[in-house]
Design a protein around this motif. Sequence first.
Motif, PDB file in Angstrom:
ATOM      1  N   ASP A  11       0.853  -1.179   0.000  1.00  0.00           N
ATOM      2  CA  ASP A  11       0.000   0.000   0.000  1.00  0.00           C
ATOM      3  C   ASP A  11       0.893   1.233   0.000  1.00  0.00           C
ATOM      4  O   ASP A  11       1.803   1.336   0.820  1.00  0.00           O
ATOM      5  CB  ASP A  11      -0.854  -0.021   1.277  1.00  0.00           C
ATOM      6  N   PRO A  12       0.685   2.192  -0.898  1.00  0.00           N
ATOM      7  CA  PRO A  12       1.505   3.406  -0.850  1.00  0.00           C
ATOM      8  C   PRO A  12       1.142   4.248   0.376  1.00  0.00           C
ATOM      9  O   PRO A  12       0.087   4.060   0.978  1.00  0.00           O
ATOM     10  CB  PRO A  12       1.123   4.132  -2.147  1.00  0.00           C
ATOM     11  N   LYS A  13       2.000   5.156   0.712  1.00  0.00           N
ATOM     12  CA  LYS A  13       1.719   6.073   1.821  1.00  0.00           C
ATOM     13  C   LYS A  13       0.497   6.910   1.458  1.00  0.00           C
ATOM     14  O   LYS A  13       0.391   7.400   0.343  1.00  0.00           O
ATOM     15  CB  LYS A  13       2.919   6.981   2.097  1.00  0.00           C
ATOM     16  N   ARG A  14      -0.417   7.055   2.412  1.00  0.00           N
ATOM     17  CA  ARG A  14      -1.645   7.798   2.165  1.00  0.00           C
ATOM     18  C   ARG A  14      -1.669   9.055   3.015  1.00  0.00           C
ATOM     19  O   ARG A  14      -1.251   9.062   4.169  1.00  0.00           O
ATOM     20  CB  ARG A  14      -2.867   6.938   2.513  1.00  0.00           C
ATOM     21  N   GLN A  15      -2.210  10.144   2.465  1.00  0.00           N
ATOM     22  CA  GLN A  15      -2.207  11.425   3.166  1.00  0.00           C
ATOM     23  C   GLN A  15      -3.056  11.409   4.425  1.00  0.00           C
ATOM     24  O   GLN A  15      -2.763  12.134   5.372  1.00  0.00           O
ATOM     25  CB  GLN A  15      -2.704  12.535   2.239  1.00  0.00           C
ATOM     26  N   TYR A  16      -4.105  10.629   4.460  1.00  0.00           N
ATOM     27  CA  TYR A  16      -4.999  10.666   5.615  1.00  0.00           C
ATOM     28  C   TYR A  16      -4.555   9.749   6.757  1.00  0.00           C
ATOM     29  O   TYR A  16      -5.152   9.763   7.826  1.00  0.00           O
ATOM     30  CB  TYR A  16      -6.434  10.296   5.204  1.00  0.00           C
ATOM     31  N   ARG A  17      -3.501   8.991   6.565  1.00  0.00           N
ATOM     32  CA  ARG A  17      -2.994   8.110   7.617  1.00  0.00           C
ATOM     33  C   ARG A  17      -1.810   8.780   8.305  1.00  0.00           C
ATOM     34  O   ARG A  17      -0.661   8.619   7.905  1.00  0.00           O
ATOM     35  CB  ARG A  17      -2.563   6.771   7.029  1.00  0.00           C
ATOM     36  N   PHE A  18      -2.106   9.557   9.325  1.00  0.00           N
ATOM     37  CA  PHE A  18      -1.036  10.241  10.047  1.00  0.00           C
ATOM     38  C   PHE A  18      -1.464  10.492  11.490  1.00  0.00           C
ATOM     39  O   PHE A  18      -2.646  10.521  11.812  1.00  0.00           O
ATOM     40  CB  PHE A  18      -0.672  11.576   9.369  1.00  0.00           C
ATOM     41  N   VAL A  19      -0.465  10.659  12.326  1.00  0.00           N
ATOM     42  CA  VAL A  19      -0.676  10.989  13.733  1.00  0.00           C
ATOM     43  C   VAL A  19       0.341  12.054  14.102  1.00  0.00           C
ATOM     44  O   VAL A  19       1.531  11.913  13.815  1.00  0.00           O
ATOM     45  CB  VAL A  19      -0.478   9.753  14.647  1.00  0.00           C
TER      46      VAL A  19
END
Length: 194
Positions: A11-19
Amino acid sequence: MAFWTDAVLQDPKRQYRFVVTLGNMPNGATWYAKSVTKPALSITEVEHNFLNHKFYYPGRAEWESVELTLVDPVSPDAAASTAAIIQAGGYTPPSNVNDQRTISKKDATAAINSVTIAQIDSEGNAIETWRLWNPFITSVSYGDLSYDSDEMSEISLTIRYDWAILETAHPAETAGAAAKFAGRREFFKPGSND
């Protein structure tokens, strides 16, 4: 090979997956961060003229400020928490003329403590973590109010820092690139993703 033709699809890095974690805010502010800019680095250039030629040399590296937007819950109160960080950094309103305390870097960085921005995968594991060194708040906006909107209240912060370290989930790949620069200060830090 491109990631979409790989035998094992990652899965590529996604913009909405962050903390985002702010060390001295309740719960680290992790659940009320709405958006954040990742660290950015710019390098100045020095121009040298010789006869009818121009030559360019790299100058100094400068890390650009990070912009962070938080939603403002009632509890914990993000507005009160950011105001407390600003006061702990040394700002006091001039209502008490005997209080002559001013903002200092030591107090401002201690007040926010730490800032980390982590991109996570679908299972919640950190795959890219940026750690900001000596962060402090340079501006805060407590948002707007309007009878025409039912959006959540927001707080916008600008955070200045001295430098950032990148830690990745794949240190072997990063170590290969970093090995070319042995003996120099590392921009990428191979290793843990804690």
